[in-house]
Design an enzyme around this catalytic site. Sequence first.
Site, PDB file in Angstrom:
ATOM      1  N   TYR A   1      67.411 -87.235  -8.357  1.00  0.00           N
ATOM      2  CA  TYR A   1      68.687 -86.547  -8.512  1.00  0.00           C
ATOM      3  C   TYR A   1      69.550 -87.336  -9.476  1.00  0.00           C
ATOM      4  O   TYR A   1      69.576 -88.564  -9.434  1.00  0.00           O
ATOM      5  CB  TYR A   1      69.385 -86.439  -7.144  1.00  0.00           C
ATOM      6  CG  TYR A   1      70.684 -85.669  -7.198  1.00  0.00           C
ATOM      7  CD1 TYR A   1      70.687 -84.334  -7.583  1.00  0.00           C
ATOM      8  CD2 TYR A   1      71.893 -86.273  -6.897  1.00  0.00           C
ATOM      9  CE1 TYR A   1      71.867 -83.617  -7.654  1.00  0.00           C
ATOM     10  CE2 TYR A   1      73.084 -85.561  -6.962  1.00  0.00           C
ATOM     11  CZ  TYR A   1      73.060 -84.236  -7.343  1.00  0.00           C
ATOM     12  OH  TYR A   1      74.232 -83.524  -7.422  1.00  0.00           O
TER      13      TYR A   1
ATOM     14  N   ALA B   1      62.354 -89.044   2.138  1.00  0.00           N
ATOM     15  CA  ALA B   1      63.718 -89.584   2.108  1.00  0.00           C
ATOM     16  C   ALA B   1      63.887 -90.281   3.449  1.00  0.00           C
ATOM     17  O   ALA B   1      63.943 -89.629   4.484  1.00  0.00           O
ATOM     18  CB  ALA B   1      64.739 -88.477   1.933  1.00  0.00           C
TER      19      ALA B   1
ATOM     20  N   GLU C   1      58.615 -86.807  12.532  1.00  0.00           N
ATOM     21  CA  GLU C   1      59.501 -85.930  13.309  1.00  0.00           C
ATOM     22  C   GLU C   1      59.335 -86.202  14.792  1.00  0.00           C
ATOM     23  O   GLU C   1      58.372 -86.832  15.227  1.00  0.00           O
ATOM     24  CB  GLU C   1      59.197 -84.455  12.994  1.00  0.00           C
ATOM     25  CG  GLU C   1      59.389 -84.083  11.532  1.00  0.00           C
ATOM     26  CD  GLU C   1      60.834 -84.173  11.046  1.00  0.00           C
ATOM     27  OE1 GLU C   1      61.759 -84.254  11.881  1.00  0.00           O
ATOM     28  OE2 GLU C   1      61.036 -84.172   9.819  1.00  0.00           O
TER      29      GLU C   1
ATOM     30  N   TYR D   1      76.469 -92.333  -6.327  1.00  0.00           N
ATOM     31  CA  TYR D   1      75.046 -91.972  -6.380  1.00  0.00           C
ATOM     32  C   TYR D   1      74.329 -92.662  -7.554  1.00  0.00           C
ATOM     33  O   TYR D   1      73.663 -93.675  -7.369  1.00  0.00           O
ATOM     34  CB  TYR D   1      74.873 -90.441  -6.431  1.00  0.00           C
ATOM     35  CG  TYR D   1      73.456 -90.055  -6.088  1.00  0.00           C
ATOM     36  CD1 TYR D   1      73.108 -89.647  -4.803  1.00  0.00           C
ATOM     37  CD2 TYR D   1      72.440 -90.162  -7.025  1.00  0.00           C
ATOM     38  CE1 TYR D   1      71.795 -89.363  -4.477  1.00  0.00           C
ATOM     39  CE2 TYR D   1      71.125 -89.887  -6.711  1.00  0.00           C
ATOM     40  CZ  TYR D   1      70.810 -89.478  -5.437  1.00  0.00           C
ATOM     41  OH  TYR D   1      69.506 -89.208  -5.114  1.00  0.00           O
TER      42      TYR D   1
ATOM     43  N   TYR E   1      63.136 -80.610   0.241  1.00  0.00           N
ATOM     44  CA  TYR E   1      62.265 -80.310  -0.899  1.00  0.00           C
ATOM     45  C   TYR E   1      60.777 -80.407  -0.572  1.00  0.00           C
ATOM     46  O   TYR E   1      59.964 -79.727  -1.185  1.00  0.00           O
ATOM     47  CB  TYR E   1      62.624 -81.234  -2.071  1.00  0.00           C
ATOM     48  CG  TYR E   1      63.843 -80.722  -2.821  1.00  0.00           C
ATOM     49  CD1 TYR E   1      63.807 -79.468  -3.424  1.00  0.00           C
ATOM     50  CD2 TYR E   1      65.012 -81.453  -2.912  1.00  0.00           C
ATOM     51  CE1 TYR E   1      64.900 -78.963  -4.098  1.00  0.00           C
ATOM     52  CE2 TYR E   1      66.118 -80.952  -3.590  1.00  0.00           C
ATOM     53  CZ  TYR E   1      66.055 -79.703  -4.177  1.00  0.00           C
ATOM     54  OH  TYR E   1      67.138 -79.186  -4.840  1.00  0.00           O
TER      55      TYR E   1
ATOM     56  N   GLY F   1      56.257 -86.262   3.242  1.00  0.00           N
ATOM     57  CA  GLY F   1      57.647 -85.836   3.482  1.00  0.00           C
ATOM     58  C   GLY F   1      57.695 -84.322   3.520  1.00  0.00           C
ATOM     59  O   GLY F   1      58.506 -83.685   2.848  1.00  0.00           O
ATOM     60  N   ALA F   2      56.788 -83.723   4.340  1.00  0.00           N
ATOM     61  CA  ALA F   2      56.512 -82.280   4.259  1.00  0.00           C
ATOM     62  C   ALA F   2      57.349 -81.409   5.184  1.00  0.00           C
ATOM     63  O   ALA F   2      57.160 -80.198   5.209  1.00  0.00           O
ATOM     64  CB  ALA F   2      55.026 -82.050   4.585  1.00  0.00           C
ATOM     65  N   SER F   3      58.272 -82.005   5.953  1.00  0.00           N
ATOM     66  CA  SER F   3      58.870 -81.209   7.030  1.00  0.00           C
ATOM     67  C   SER F   3      60.317 -80.806   6.805  1.00  0.00           C
ATOM     68  O   SER F   3      60.898 -80.108   7.632  1.00  0.00           O
ATOM     69  CB  SER F   3      58.794 -82.014   8.336  1.00  0.00           C
ATOM     70  OG  SER F   3      59.417 -83.277   8.144  1.00  0.00           O
TER      71      SER F   3
ATOM     72  N   ASP G   1      54.542 -92.803  10.364  1.00  0.00           N
ATOM     73  CA  ASP G   1      55.251 -93.516   9.313  1.00  0.00           C
ATOM     74  C   ASP G   1      54.425 -93.566   8.024  1.00  0.00           C
ATOM     75  O   ASP G   1      53.452 -94.323   7.927  1.00  0.00           O
ATOM     76  CB  ASP G   1      55.563 -94.934   9.813  1.00  0.00           C
ATOM     77  CG  ASP G   1      56.353 -95.714   8.794  1.00  0.00           C
ATOM     78  OD1 ASP G   1      56.759 -95.134   7.765  1.00  0.00           O
ATOM     79  OD2 ASP G   1      56.574 -96.920   9.031  1.00  0.00           O
TER      80      ASP G   1
HETATM   81  P1  NAD Z   1      64.871 -84.467   3.791  1.00  0.00           P
HETATM   82  O1  NAD Z   1      65.654 -85.413   4.613  1.00  0.00           O
HETATM   83  O2  NAD Z   1      65.154 -83.023   3.894  1.00  0.00           O
HETATM   84  O3  NAD Z   1      63.286 -84.674   4.048  1.00  0.00           O
HETATM   85  C1  NAD Z   1      62.721 -85.956   4.109  1.00  0.00           C
HETATM   86  C2  NAD Z   1      61.279 -85.884   4.545  1.00  0.00           C
HETATM   87  O4  NAD Z   1      60.783 -87.223   4.648  1.00  0.00           O
HETATM   88  C3  NAD Z   1      61.059 -85.239   5.935  1.00  0.00           C
HETATM   89  O5  NAD Z   1      59.854 -84.502   5.906  1.00  0.00           O
HETATM   90  C4  NAD Z   1      60.880 -86.453   6.864  1.00  0.00           C
HETATM   91  O6  NAD Z   1      60.094 -86.221   8.017  1.00  0.00           O
HETATM   92  C5  NAD Z   1      60.137 -87.371   5.910  1.00  0.00           C
HETATM   93  N1  NAD Z   1      60.199 -88.787   6.314  1.00  0.00           N
HETATM   94  C6  NAD Z   1      61.281 -89.602   6.404  1.00  0.00           C
HETATM   95  N2  NAD Z   1      60.895 -90.851   6.755  1.00  0.00           N
HETATM   96  C7  NAD Z   1      59.541 -90.818   6.881  1.00  0.00           C
HETATM   97  C8  NAD Z   1      58.557 -91.781   7.194  1.00  0.00           C
HETATM   98  N3  NAD Z   1      58.861 -93.069   7.428  1.00  0.00           N
HETATM   99  N4  NAD Z   1      57.260 -91.378   7.260  1.00  0.00           N
HETATM  100  C9  NAD Z   1      56.904 -90.085   7.039  1.00  0.00           C
HETATM  101  N5  NAD Z   1      57.802 -89.133   6.688  1.00  0.00           N
HETATM  102  C10 NAD Z   1      59.100 -89.500   6.619  1.00  0.00           C
HETATM  103  O7  NAD Z   1      65.057 -84.988   2.280  1.00  0.00           O
HETATM  104  P2  NAD Z   1      65.228 -84.245   0.873  1.00  0.00           P
HETATM  105  O8  NAD Z   1      66.674 -84.145   0.563  1.00  0.00           O
HETATM  106  O9  NAD Z   1      64.354 -83.057   0.762  1.00  0.00           O
HETATM  107  O10 NAD Z   1      64.680 -85.406  -0.095  1.00  0.00           O
HETATM  108  C11 NAD Z   1      63.359 -85.439  -0.592  1.00  0.00           C
HETATM  109  C12 NAD Z   1      63.392 -86.022  -1.988  1.00  0.00           C
HETATM  110  O11 NAD Z   1      64.150 -85.146  -2.847  1.00  0.00           O
HETATM  111  C13 NAD Z   1      64.082 -87.391  -2.046  1.00  0.00           C
HETATM  112  O12 NAD Z   1      63.432 -88.207  -2.995  1.00  0.00           O
HETATM  113  C14 NAD Z   1      65.475 -87.032  -2.568  1.00  0.00           C
HETATM  114  O13 NAD Z   1      66.132 -88.091  -3.202  1.00  0.00           O
HETATM  115  C15 NAD Z   1      65.110 -85.914  -3.534  1.00  0.00           C
HETATM  116  N6  NAD Z   1      66.247 -85.050  -3.931  1.00  0.00           N
HETATM  117  C16 NAD Z   1      67.095 -84.533  -3.008  1.00  0.00           C
HETATM  118  C17 NAD Z   1      68.171 -83.770  -3.447  1.00  0.00           C
HETATM  119  C18 NAD Z   1      69.167 -83.185  -2.464  1.00  0.00           C
HETATM  120  O14 NAD Z   1      70.252 -82.800  -2.871  1.00  0.00           O
HETATM  121  N7  NAD Z   1      68.826 -83.088  -1.210  1.00  0.00           N
HETATM  122  C19 NAD Z   1      68.355 -83.511  -4.811  1.00  0.00           C
HETATM  123  C20 NAD Z   1      67.439 -84.033  -5.721  1.00  0.00           C
HETATM  124  C21 NAD Z   1      66.371 -84.807  -5.272  1.00  0.00           C
END
Ligand code: NAD
Length: 399
Positions: free
Chosen positions: A224, A140, A75, A234, A53, A48-50, A111
């Site tokens: 979260y 996510a 992506e 939530y 977080y 989930g590097a793109s 995926d």
């Molecule tokens: P985001 O949507 O910014 O990033 C999600 C990442 O997952 C992207 O790199 C996307 O390409 C990747 N992804 C999605 N489906 C995929 C798949 N099938 N295969 C490969 N990659 C896939 O999300 P985020 O908000 O940074 O969330 C990341 C984590 O942080 C989650 O567990 C989220 O619950 C947690 N979090 C988020 C928040 C917030 O407010 N955004 C707060 C606390 C914790």
Amino acid sequence: MIIQPRIKGFLCITSHPAGCARDVQNQIEHVKSVSGRGDGPKKVLIIGASGGYGLASRISAAFGYGAATVGVFFERPATGKRTASPGWYKTAAFTEAAKAEGLYAANINGDAFSQQIKDATCDIVERDLGQVDLVVYSLAAPARQLADGSVVRSALKPIGEPFEGKTIDFNTRELRDISLEAASPEEVQDTVKVMGGEDWELWIDALKARNLLAPGCITTNYTYLGSEVTWPIYHHGTIGRAKEDLDRAKVALVEPMAEVGGKAFIAVMKGLVTQAASAIPGMSIYLSLLFKAMKAAGSHEGCIEQTTRLFDTQLFGGEDLRLDEAGRIRMDELELAPEIQQYVADNWSAVSESNLDTLTDFDGYRHAFLELHGFDVAGTDYEADVDPEVAIELDAGSV
Ligand code: NAD
């Protein structure tokens, strides 16, 4: 072509390559300004590097510690007149910046739930890095394809009782009522399947089976908790149930990680505008109030400030871990400070279209949402003609 934001509901269907690149550059500069490349991770896998977080974790590891990184993400490149997804442009910018500094960066687009992508990632780690000393799981996803080919979807719904709330229309700034039916037991189960801890465990199993976890390896996942005003949708909703499953998975990972002298952590992060968060009903009002209070207090942080502080003070900084009773690292202490939450609670029911600019920081929320897609990023020329097609060198196994 000239690229403008096109917003539909909580989605922006365009993104700007130059704005995304500048956003990544800003994050890199932040890390360089605060991190000292001390002892820390050197070979890192981010699932989930793109975006959000995960991307911030990748930048903190690479530019804070000189780490080699392998990034897994899902992506979309540009096709015809359709721009690429923001995570595509941001990964391209990250990779270029990392390589310019002589840092290894491999990218796997596909995926992450699939065995094919797990195997391809393990092959690359084995071939190029030998082992990894940090595995960040920051996926996510809206849906997950299971091994038998069936697809389960996550739902953002309350449990037990319906949810009545409000949301802000991004384009018109109107407040709209939203109501959501309570989730069915199947929807709860499916959300746990998508956003719970099972796939994190499968990744660790796959890496461990091939001896790819270095001695002392750390793995971390993000959760979260947030404010009580958001709990009905939530913490006490379907997504909260999935996050409970992360706590279960973390406990289940203690033993396998201990076998390599390593540890599993869950870090509770701050609420921020990311692709995933913008889909959560009612979050726009909460975050607009939160940003107002935190900016006034001087304690506001973005993803990059959060992950860099997590790495520098908690995971690798040698400071005492700030753990809660469930053993989670708390990075949300500034969000949950009593005076901040008091402001949110006092104003939660008072927000209206007429006081959006005084009670809340909706403009700040709006800016963060646009910035996510490479718009409204200072120093970007949005009148300039840009090529939406940007190449990323993808590694074998990518789709
Ligand atoms: P985001 O949507 O910014 O990033 C999600 C990442 O997952 C992207 O790199 C996307 O390409 C990747 N992804 C999605 N489906 C995929 C798949 N099938 N295969 C490969 N990659 C896939 O999300 P985020 O908000 O940074 O969330 C990341 C984590 O942080 C989650 O567990 C989220 O619950 C947690 N979090 C988020 C928040 C917030 O407010 N955004 C707060 C606390 C914790």
